[in-house]
Enzyme design. Structure first.
Site, PDB file in Angstrom:
ATOM      1  N   GLU A 250       1.125  -0.894   0.137  1.00 16.30           N
ATOM      2  CA  GLU A 250      -0.138   0.315   0.393  1.00 16.30           C
ATOM      3  C   GLU A 250       1.057   0.819  -0.136  1.00 16.30           C
ATOM      4  O   GLU A 250       2.132   1.500   1.029  1.00 16.30           O
ATOM      5  CB  GLU A 250      -0.865  -0.144   1.418  1.00 16.30           C
ATOM      6  CG  GLU A 250      -1.981  -0.555   0.995  1.00 16.30           C
ATOM      7  CD  GLU A 250      -2.848  -0.932   0.288  1.00 16.30           C
ATOM      8  OE1 GLU A 250      -3.163   0.148  -0.358  1.00 16.30           O
ATOM      9  OE2 GLU A 250      -3.466  -1.575  -0.860  1.00 16.30           O
ATOM     10  N   CYS A 284      -2.209   8.871   3.850  1.00 14.85           N
ATOM     11  CA  CYS A 284      -2.055   8.070   2.634  1.00 14.85           C
ATOM     12  C   CYS A 284      -3.598   8.581   1.863  1.00 14.85           C
ATOM     13  O   CYS A 284      -3.250   8.795   0.977  1.00 14.85           O
ATOM     14  CB  CYS A 284      -2.037   6.983   2.586  1.00 14.85           C
ATOM     15  SG  CYS A 284      -2.948   5.541   3.443  1.00 14.85           S
TER      16      CYS A 284
HETATM   17  P1  NAD Z   1       9.150   4.572   3.401  1.00  8.33           P
HETATM   18  O1  NAD Z   1       8.839   3.511   2.159  1.00  8.33           O
HETATM   19  O2  NAD Z   1       9.874   5.364   3.200  1.00  8.33           O
HETATM   20  O3  NAD Z   1       9.368   3.882   4.522  1.00  8.33           O
HETATM   21  C1  NAD Z   1       8.495   2.417   4.230  1.00  8.33           C
HETATM   22  C2  NAD Z   1       8.594   1.270   5.469  1.00  8.33           C
HETATM   23  O4  NAD Z   1       9.870   0.960   4.489  1.00  8.33           O
HETATM   24  C3  NAD Z   1       9.838   1.640   6.410  1.00  8.33           C
HETATM   25  O5  NAD Z   1       9.531   1.085   7.898  1.00  8.33           O
HETATM   26  C4  NAD Z   1      11.686   1.477   6.186  1.00  8.33           C
HETATM   27  O6  NAD Z   1      12.344   1.725   7.203  1.00  8.33           O
HETATM   28  C5  NAD Z   1      11.202   0.363   5.353  1.00  8.33           C
HETATM   29  N1  NAD Z   1      12.163   0.711   4.143  1.00  8.33           N
HETATM   30  C6  NAD Z   1      12.677   1.051   3.344  1.00  8.33           C
HETATM   31  N2  NAD Z   1      13.784   0.997   2.766  1.00  8.33           N
HETATM   32  C7  NAD Z   1      12.995  -0.493   3.250  1.00  8.33           C
HETATM   33  C8  NAD Z   1      13.988  -1.860   1.568  1.00  8.33           C
HETATM   34  N3  NAD Z   1      14.969  -1.365   1.022  1.00  8.33           N
HETATM   35  N4  NAD Z   1      13.109  -2.941   2.064  1.00  8.33           N
HETATM   36  C9  NAD Z   1      12.638  -2.918   2.652  1.00  8.33           C
HETATM   37  N5  NAD Z   1      12.196  -1.651   3.940  1.00  8.33           N
HETATM   38  C10 NAD Z   1      12.395  -0.772   3.314  1.00  8.33           C
HETATM   39  O7  NAD Z   1       7.936   5.637   3.796  1.00  8.33           O
HETATM   40  P2  NAD Z   1       7.139   6.513   5.016  1.00  8.33           P
HETATM   41  O8  NAD Z   1       7.992   7.692   4.825  1.00  8.33           O
HETATM   42  O9  NAD Z   1       7.826   5.997   6.213  1.00  8.33           O
HETATM   43  O10 NAD Z   1       5.438   6.497   4.711  1.00  8.33           O
HETATM   44  C11 NAD Z   1       5.642   7.176   3.837  1.00  8.33           C
HETATM   45  C12 NAD Z   1       4.409   7.325   2.777  1.00  8.33           C
HETATM   46  O11 NAD Z   1       3.801   6.062   3.505  1.00  8.33           O
HETATM   47  C13 NAD Z   1       4.019   7.615   2.141  1.00  8.33           C
HETATM   48  O12 NAD Z   1       3.511   7.526   0.564  1.00  8.33           O
HETATM   49  C14 NAD Z   1       2.517   7.562   2.303  1.00  8.33           C
HETATM   50  O13 NAD Z   1       1.640   7.409   1.410  1.00  8.33           O
HETATM   51  C15 NAD Z   1       2.711   6.095   2.090  1.00  8.33           C
HETATM   52  N6  NAD Z   1       1.467   5.057   3.092  1.00  8.33           N
HETATM   53  C16 NAD Z   1       0.237   4.877   2.104  1.00  8.33           C
HETATM   54  C17 NAD Z   1      -0.252   3.893   2.786  1.00  8.33           C
HETATM   55  C18 NAD Z   1      -1.724   2.502   2.647  1.00  8.33           C
HETATM   56  O14 NAD Z   1      -2.501   1.821   3.105  1.00  8.33           O
HETATM   57  N7  NAD Z   1      -2.152   3.074   1.096  1.00  8.33           N
HETATM   58  C19 NAD Z   1      -0.655   4.465   4.446  1.00  8.33           C
HETATM   59  C20 NAD Z   1       0.418   5.048   5.158  1.00  8.33           C
HETATM   60  C21 NAD Z   1       2.076   5.977   4.413  1.00  8.33           C
END
Ligand code: NAD
Length: 482
Positions: A250, A284
């Site tokens: 997501e 989001c």
């Molecule tokens: P992000 O992608 O930076 O991080 C998300 C998670 O992924 C964190 O735990 C991070 O440590 C991990 N991560 C980072 N690099 C990785 C890798 N190489 N391999 C595996 N995991 C890794 O996102 P964020 O800044 O924490 O969150 C904000 C984003 O989340 C926004 O784009 C928002 O729209 C989205 N979001 C979506 C929903 C939904 O349900 N669609 C809900 C909430 C947030």
């Protein structure tokens, strides 16, 4: 000076120090360090995966009653402690106390829903097309699941991944976002006191590039559930597909809220302000693109600005605060950069956007409304993920719908109208996983599917009974009694 508390990871039923530690800093007051949280490295992530694999046979063989008891106990404790945990949530993430407590309540309800879901189970029995043969379609756990969460819902998103994973008999390695380890640790501590077998649930706090990547790469992790940014999500999807792991992602949104001439102005203003700016716009499902038809445009903008002027931006835990701080300096810089781009491309900053000082040192920003934008501008195309919304004019409903759908994303879409005809048409034709009529685009129930279409999502839906699609695998068994 009081000692800063330290928090460890939970691996194979033990509390384990990390390779390093990271301070958890309050975005409302950067002098307030909530704690020092263990940072696992890739080797510790591997140890957690091994523990989850070792625990899998026992938890997969658990009865529905055992699963119910564990999940229901977690739900009850979250409910009883929602004020305390909600306060911690607001302290580490920055949403207001009411929002933090509300999110904790929601997490409790999610655990209770999935407790009952464990009893409902799944599967079906059909008659075979061959005489005397019966067919069972069995739902079985997938195995070790890797759960990776973002920072903006520090307890609800972990809950809506952990609870269904355990309800369906999987074992878990959970990696929270770096910015919000506090709620994750609290949830792990609660789970550690349940009757779960050692290693059935593991918490590994740490960097995405280390711990997250280890989960993505390990062949022992059979399914990955990710919520976060598009860039990380797309890499994760490709890596999971390459090794044939199940994957559910997501990601971002650029959610449209359409306001038609015949909308109830009060309802439309409330929907726009609520979903664009509450939780500091860090949702989001936030309405970041407000598409307004000509006949109501000026009255709507005026009323939204009037409402925005009443919103109090301050410390998340302060009574009377409507909008807490932005989560960190990086996100604040991103918000300011997008406002700047919008102005340079021809938009007008109708209200807000400025960084303000309060009694404590935090990342405080007045919500921003940008008018005079087109759907082609950067501000209409890219997710800001802050309290920034832009208004796009449309001539009529047909144009508004076309603009709403003209985006790579498809998470949530809303319409404010009193026309049954337009509402019914929009529900069918809005290209989004969730559609709202006369409601904010953000704010959803916990017992029904959640997720998007197009660039916002990949894989089966989360939440509600639909969560079963991801957290189980189907086996078809044929029996001839002989
Ligand atoms: P992000 O992608 O930076 O991080 C998300 C998670 O992924 C964190 O735990 C991070 O440590 C991990 N991560 C980072 N690099 C990785 C890798 N190489 N391999 C595996 N995991 C890794 O996102 P964020 O800044 O924490 O969150 C904000 C984003 O989340 C926004 O784009 C928002 O729209 C989205 N979001 C979506 C929903 C939904 O349900 N669609 C809900 C909430 C947030």
């Amino acid at each position: 000076m009081s000692q800063i508390p330290e928090f460890k990871n939970h691996i194979a039923g033990e509390w384990v120090a990390g390779a390093d530690q990271r301070p958890n800093i309050n975005p409302s007051d950067t002098d307030d360090v909530i704690g020092l949280y263990a940072q696992a490295d890739a080797a510790q992530a591997e140890a957690a995966i091994a523990a989850a694999q070792a625990a899998f046979p026992a938890w997969a063989a658990s009865t529905p009653q055992q699963r119910f008891d564990v999940l229901d106990a977690v739900g009850s404790e979250l409910l009883a402690r929602r004020e305390e945990i909600g306060r911690l949530l607001s302290r580490e993430e920055g949403k207001t106390l009411a929002e933090g407590v509300g999110e904790t309540h929601r997490a409790a309800m999610i655990f209770k829903f999935f407790a009952a879901e464990a009893l409902r189970g799944g599967g079906e029995t059909l008659a075979s097309v061959r005489p005397g043969v019966s067919v069972d379609v069995l739902r079985q756990p997938v195995g070790v699941v890797g759960l990776i969460a973002p920072w903006n819902f520090p307890i609800a998103i972990p809950a809506w991944k952990i609870a269904p994973a355990l309800a369906h008999g999987n074992t878990v390695v959970f990696k929270p976002a770096e910015l919000v380890p506090g709620c994750a640790w609290t949830l792990a501590e609660i789970l550690s006191r349940t009757a779960l077998p050692k290693g059935a649930f593991n918490l590994v706090m740490g960097a995405g590039s280390q711990v997250g990547q280890a989960l993505v790469d390990s062949p022992r992790v059979r399914a990955l559930s990710f919520t976060g940014s598009v860039a990380t999500g797309r890499r994760l999807i490709a890596a999971a597909a390459a090794r044939q792991a199940k994957v559910q992602a997501e990601m971002g949104g650029k959610n449209p809220l359409v306001v038609l001439d015949d909308a109830d102005l009060g309802v439309a203003v409330n929907a726009a302000v609520q979903s664009a700016f509450f939780s500091t716009g860090q949702r989001c499902t936030a309405s970041s693109r407000i598409i307004v038809t000509d006949g109501i445009h000026d009255r709507f903008v005026e009323a939204v600005v009037a409402k925005m002027k009443t919103l109090k931006v301050d410390h998340a835990l302060k009574a009377g605060t409507d909008i807490g701080p932005v989560v960190d300096q990086r996100q604040l810089d991103q918000n300011l950069r997008y406002i700047d781009i919008a102005r340079r491309e021809g938009g007008t900053l109708a209200f807000g956007g400025e960084v303000v000082e309060r009694e404590t040192r935090g990342f405080f920003q007045v919500p921003a409304l940008i008018t005079g934008t087109t759907n082609a501008m950067t501000i209409s195309r890219e997710e800001v993920f802050g309290p920034v919304a832009n208004v796009v004019r449309a001539g009529d409903y047909d144009e508004a719908l076309a603009l709403a759908n003209d985006t790579e994303f498809g998470l949530s879409a809303g319409i404010c109208t009193q026309s049954l005809k337009h509402a019914a048409h929009f529900k069918l034709h809005a290209q989004a996983g969730m559609v709202m009529v006369n409601l904010p685009t953000a704010g959803v129930d916990y017992h029904v599917p959640f997720g998007g279409t197009k660039g916002s999502s990949y894989g089966p839906r989360e939440q509600g009974s639909h969560a079963r699609e991801f957290y189980t695998t189907v086996k078809t068994a044929y029996t001839f009694p002989g």
